[in-house]
Design an enzyme around this catalytic site. Structure first.
Site, PDB file in Angstrom:
ATOM      1  N   ASP A 234      -3.752   3.848  14.358  1.00 37.57           N
ATOM      2  CA  ASP A 234      -2.960   4.081  13.387  1.00 37.57           C
ATOM      3  C   ASP A 234      -3.227   5.733  12.827  1.00 37.57           C
ATOM      4  O   ASP A 234      -3.967   6.425  13.521  1.00 37.57           O
ATOM      5  CB  ASP A 234      -2.875   3.271  12.188  1.00 37.57           C
ATOM      6  CG  ASP A 234      -4.111   2.937  11.682  1.00 37.57           C
ATOM      7  OD1 ASP A 234      -5.030   3.768  11.854  1.00 37.57           O
ATOM      8  OD2 ASP A 234      -4.242   2.075  10.784  1.00 37.57           O
TER       9      ASP A 234
ATOM     10  N   ARG B 139       0.865  -1.240  -0.036  1.00 38.98           N
ATOM     11  CA  ARG B 139       0.015  -0.055  -0.033  1.00 38.98           C
ATOM     12  C   ARG B 139       1.054   1.366   0.079  1.00 38.98           C
ATOM     13  O   ARG B 139       1.447   1.604   0.967  1.00 38.98           O
ATOM     14  CB  ARG B 139      -0.900  -0.051   1.306  1.00 38.98           C
ATOM     15  CG  ARG B 139      -1.828   1.376   1.186  1.00 38.98           C
ATOM     16  CD  ARG B 139      -2.986   1.242   2.289  1.00 38.98           C
ATOM     17  NE  ARG B 139      -2.701   1.131   3.523  1.00 38.98           N
ATOM     18  CZ  ARG B 139      -3.648   1.293   4.584  1.00 38.98           C
ATOM     19  NH1 ARG B 139      -4.889   1.256   4.159  1.00 38.98           N
ATOM     20  NH2 ARG B 139      -3.518   1.140   5.829  1.00 38.98           N
TER      21      ARG B 139
HETATM   22  C1  LIG Z   1      -7.133   1.705   9.599  1.00 43.40           C
HETATM   23  C2  LIG Z   1      -5.939   0.958   8.971  1.00 43.40           C
HETATM   24  O1  LIG Z   1      -5.398   1.488   8.225  1.00 43.40           O
HETATM   25  S1  LIG Z   1      -5.702  -0.566   9.685  1.00 43.40           S
HETATM   26  C3  LIG Z   1      -3.997  -1.037   8.784  1.00 43.40           C
HETATM   27  C4  LIG Z   1      -3.105  -0.316   9.403  1.00 43.40           C
HETATM   28  N1  LIG Z   1      -2.575  -0.649  10.794  1.00 43.40           N
HETATM   29  C5  LIG Z   1      -2.042  -1.708  10.785  1.00 43.40           C
HETATM   30  O2  LIG Z   1      -1.426  -2.406  10.073  1.00 43.40           O
HETATM   31  C6  LIG Z   1      -1.698  -2.205  12.499  1.00 43.40           C
HETATM   32  C7  LIG Z   1      -0.968  -3.260  12.440  1.00 43.40           C
HETATM   33  N2  LIG Z   1      -0.786  -3.833  13.785  1.00 43.40           N
HETATM   34  C8  LIG Z   1       0.324  -3.520  14.793  1.00 43.40           C
HETATM   35  O3  LIG Z   1       1.087  -2.502  14.238  1.00 43.40           O
HETATM   36  C9  LIG Z   1       0.542  -4.290  16.076  1.00 43.40           C
HETATM   37  O4  LIG Z   1      -0.280  -5.248  16.013  1.00 43.40           O
HETATM   38  C10 LIG Z   1       0.265  -3.078  17.076  1.00 43.40           C
HETATM   39  C11 LIG Z   1       0.889  -1.873  16.974  1.00 43.40           C
HETATM   40  C12 LIG Z   1      -1.446  -2.769  17.025  1.00 43.40           C
HETATM   41  C13 LIG Z   1       0.361  -4.015  18.481  1.00 43.40           C
HETATM   42  O5  LIG Z   1       1.577  -4.216  18.638  1.00 43.40           O
HETATM   43  P1  LIG Z   1       2.432  -4.825  19.695  1.00 43.40           P
HETATM   44  O6  LIG Z   1       1.868  -4.333  21.111  1.00 43.40           O
HETATM   45  O7  LIG Z   1       3.901  -4.748  19.491  1.00 43.40           O
HETATM   46  O8  LIG Z   1       1.874  -6.334  19.621  1.00 43.40           O
HETATM   47  P2  LIG Z   1       2.378  -7.477  20.404  1.00 43.40           P
HETATM   48  O9  LIG Z   1       3.583  -7.127  21.611  1.00 43.40           O
HETATM   49  O10 LIG Z   1       1.239  -8.266  21.121  1.00 43.40           O
HETATM   50  O11 LIG Z   1       3.283  -8.224  19.428  1.00 43.40           O
HETATM   51  C14 LIG Z   1       3.515  -9.752  19.548  1.00 43.40           C
HETATM   52  C15 LIG Z   1       4.160 -10.031  18.439  1.00 43.40           C
HETATM   53  O12 LIG Z   1       3.495 -10.096  17.429  1.00 43.40           O
HETATM   54  C16 LIG Z   1       3.942  -9.305  16.076  1.00 43.40           C
HETATM   55  N3  LIG Z   1       3.078  -8.446  15.475  1.00 43.40           N
HETATM   56  C17 LIG Z   1       1.915  -7.514  16.001  1.00 43.40           C
HETATM   57  N4  LIG Z   1       1.526  -7.126  15.283  1.00 43.40           N
HETATM   58  C18 LIG Z   1       1.934  -7.563  13.771  1.00 43.40           C
HETATM   59  C19 LIG Z   1       1.654  -7.345  12.509  1.00 43.40           C
HETATM   60  N5  LIG Z   1       0.580  -6.716  12.462  1.00 43.40           N
HETATM   61  N6  LIG Z   1       2.215  -8.039  11.506  1.00 43.40           N
HETATM   62  C20 LIG Z   1       3.123  -8.567  11.830  1.00 43.40           C
HETATM   63  N7  LIG Z   1       3.721  -9.033  12.995  1.00 43.40           N
HETATM   64  C21 LIG Z   1       3.042  -8.354  14.338  1.00 43.40           C
HETATM   65  C22 LIG Z   1       4.965  -8.426  16.749  1.00 43.40           C
HETATM   66  O13 LIG Z   1       5.975  -7.948  16.096  1.00 43.40           O
HETATM   67  C23 LIG Z   1       5.556  -9.307  18.093  1.00 43.40           C
HETATM   68  O14 LIG Z   1       6.449 -10.113  17.438  1.00 43.40           O
HETATM   69  P3  LIG Z   1       7.698 -11.089  18.142  1.00 43.40           P
HETATM   70  O15 LIG Z   1       6.862 -11.721  19.268  1.00 43.40           O
HETATM   71  O16 LIG Z   1       8.539 -11.581  17.254  1.00 43.40           O
HETATM   72  O17 LIG Z   1       8.585  -9.786  18.834  1.00 43.40           O
HETATM   73  O1  LIG Z   2      -6.943   1.922   5.890  1.00 45.01           O
HETATM   74  C1  LIG Z   2      -8.116   1.444   6.286  1.00 45.01           C
HETATM   75  C2  LIG Z   2      -8.939   2.305   7.340  1.00 45.01           C
HETATM   76  O2  LIG Z   2      -9.893   1.859   8.026  1.00 45.01           O
HETATM   77  O3  LIG Z   2      -8.705   3.617   7.388  1.00 45.01           O
HETATM   78 MG   LIG Z   3      -7.100   4.143   5.857  1.00 43.45          MG
END
Ligand SMILES: CC(=O)SCCNC(=O)CCNC(=O)[C@H](O)C(C)(C)COP(=O)(O)OP(=O)(O)OC[C@H]1O[C@@H](n2cnc3c(N)ncnc32)[C@H](O)[C@@H]1OP(=O)(O)O
Ligand SMILES: O=CC(=O)O
Ligand SMILES: [Mg+2]
Length: 541
Positions: free
Chosen positions: A448, A168
């Protein structure tokens, strides 16, 4: 690190800043490709951004969004988009995340069908983060995406059957301030798209697993037509047959919800689906209708998917996508696993489960999750309810979605808790963003750029319309700038108490609070909070 690999001339892009990995990512050829896109499409993009402003002015002057008269034939016509490629036929669970190296590997190994590598809502676009993200994609292409964590001693490798990667790029409104062409920053969207296609496009096409994109924050079918032209030009230039690129368009702005057929039509050779980007959509609803007192929303927690304008939009998205033969993707529940509190954790998972059940029963062909632990939760729901790869051809009872249904606001209260939560989330998120983190857990929810936009836009909307707020002491008071100021001071004192002066300074909390408060009290709601924040981020980087 030196910039010797790229000696600028008047007609080639000038890279202003060094970043690890730049020598591989920003090669002369790759930069020339980005420059070609910018030269060819820069003016068109500028015109589209002006068109956004003009439409918003009309909305501010009393007009409400509606279906376009001039495109009625497209909406009523019997036609379908080009077939979706085999690799994208079953995309029941997609995990999203920033282009951070470790997280990318975790996401690819998560068991999800798709991983959306996000340069947008989930990434704070410091030059270092952006270049590192592109370098990670190069390693993904070459099979060398590995990571050894010196802190934990953990070793990360991409396993068998990784998720399919979709990138993206940043939105059309963003600029990449560190790469200039003829003295002007290049478009961040063209930069991210151009680099990924230039470096990875042919390799992905050779495996049939790409190049695939998610397109964010589109506001009209003209913007979809813009992307279609970019795809045609770019494919011709790298030697890929037209139609190789497939994009999934996020319907995450209110104007775009009225132009879903038209967006698919414009991209008919390059589209795989639409997605309910619910968080930006709520933000866009507030922004588009900012001048209209009848569309003030209640507390953010009450703006839920199965009611009012959100329910209507999701239903319309499924209906339009299936009519046009493409995927209707669901969106992101904000709940994430809660560590060390089994009860709260189970409650969060139950919320995610319920959200995914609502989506699959509505007809969505897949959904998003924010965290690897949520992949099995969403998979279980979709596996149980969706026996085929998707539901595109499943017949459904369809009803007409009138404009007023797409505009109907949620009912509910505005409370002091809601006001304080928005302030706290907006300041904490912006501070993290300025520290380089674009997706953050706050109060057990995923935050986010999109969710933070809602928090800050709600405060602006409530001040602008003098919303009545149910105060903690049982009284009612009007939201205004003076009260906001007092609450921000309280929030700053609480953060200082938690972090101490050193942590407060290092955490960029003063800048975060200033950016938030200026935006919340501006005469006109600023278009994107990330625009003023980017100027600060870039000065810090
Ligand atoms: C509105 C929108 O646009 S939605 C799309 C955009 N938003 C996103 O993509 C959010 C993605 N998610 C994240 O970034 C994270 O899950 C968060 C920030 C919400 C939480 O993160 P944390 O508190 O660090 O999660 P947590 O400590 O439980 O993580 C545990 C493990 O999972 C991994 N993990 C957590 N989320 C993700 C993810 N989305 N992708 C890959 N790995 C992940 C962490 O890196 C960690 O790995 P490790 O054990 O090897 O160190
Ligand atoms: O990118 C996704 C959203 O919910 O915003
Ligand atoms: Mg969005």
């Amino acid at each position: 690190m030196s910039l010797d690999h790229h000696v600028p001339t008047a007609s080639t892009p000038l890279v202003l800043r060094e970043a690890p990995g730049a020598e591989r990512v920003l090669t002369a050829e790759a930069l020339e490709f980005v420059a070609a896109l910018q030269r060819r499409f820069g003016m068109n993009l500028h015109a589209l951004m002006i068109a956004r402003q003009r439409r918003q002015e009309r909305n501010d002057n009393g007009r409400l969004p509606d279906y376009l008269e001039e495109t009625q034939a497209i909406r009523q016509g019997v036609w379908q988009a080009a077939p979706v490629p085999e690799a994208l036929a079953d995309r029941r669970v997609e995990i999203t995340g920033p282009v951070d190296r470790k997280m990318m590997i975790n996401a690819l190994n998560s068991g999800a069908r798709v991983f959306m590598a996000d340069f947008e809502d989930a990434t704070a676009p410091s030059f270092a983060n952006i270049v590192a993200g592109h370098a990670n994609l190069l390693d993904y292409r070459d099979g060398t995406l590995t990571h050894d964590d010196p802190k934990t001693g953990k070793s990360y490798r991409v396993g068998e059957n990784p998720a399919l990667l979709i990138a993206r790029p940043r939105g059309l409104h963003m600029e990449e301030a560190n790469v200039l062409l003829a003295g002007r920053p290049v478009s961040a969207a063209l930069f991210d798209f151009g680099l990924t296609l230039f470096h990875c496009g042919r390799a992905l096409a050779a495996t049939g697993r790409g190049p695939f994109y998610y397109l964010p924050k589109i506001e009209s079918h003209r913007e979809a037509a813009f992307w279609n032209s970019v795809f045609e030009f770019a494919q011709d230039r790298v030697g890929l047959p037209r139609g190789t690129i497939k994009a999934t368009v996020l319907i995450e702005t209110l104007p775009a919800a009225f132009e879903m057929d038209e967006i698919i039509w414009e991209l008919r050779d390059h589209i795989a689906g639409l997605n309910c980007g619910r968080w930006d959509y709520i933000f866009s609803y507030i922004k588009t209708l900012r001048a209209h007192p009848d569309y003030v929303l209640p507390d953010r927690a009450e703006v839920i998917m199965d009611e009012a304008f959100l329910a209507a939009y999701a239903a319309r998205l499924v209906k339009v996508c299936h009519r046009r033969g493409v995927h209707a993707m669901g969106g992101m529940a904000a709940q994430i696993p809660v560590r060390n509190d089994p009860e709260a954790n189970e409650a969060a998972l139950a919320r995610v489960r319920a959200d995914k059940l609502r989506e699959v029963r509505l007809g969505h062909d897949g959904t998003w999750v924010a965290h690897p632990d949520l992949v099995p939760v969403a998979l279980a729901v979709f596996d149980a309810e969706m026996p085929g790869p998707n539901q595109i051809r499943t017949p459904r009872q369809e009803y007409r979605l009138l404009p007023e249904m797409l505009l109907r606001p949620h009912e509910g209260r505005i409370t002091e808790e809601g006001v304080r939560t928005n302030i706290s989330v907006a300041i904490e998120y912006l501070a993290q963003w300025l520290s380089g983190r674009g997706a953050v857990p706050i109060m057990n929810l995923m935050e986010d750029a999109a969710t933070a936009e809602i928090s800050r836009a709600q405060i602006w909307q409530w001040i602008r319309h003098g919303a009545r707020v149910a105060a903690r002491d049982g009284t009612e008071r009007r939201m205004d700038a003076a009260w906001l100021d007092a609450l921000v001071q309280e929030e700053i004192a609480a953060i200082l108490g938690r972090t101490g002066p050193g942590g407060f300074h290092r955490g960029h909390y003063a800048s975060a609070a200033r950016i938030f408060q200026e935006a919340a009290t501006a005469e006109t709601l600023p278009d994107f909070i990330t625009t003023p924040a980017y100027a600060v981020l870039n000065a810090l980087d």
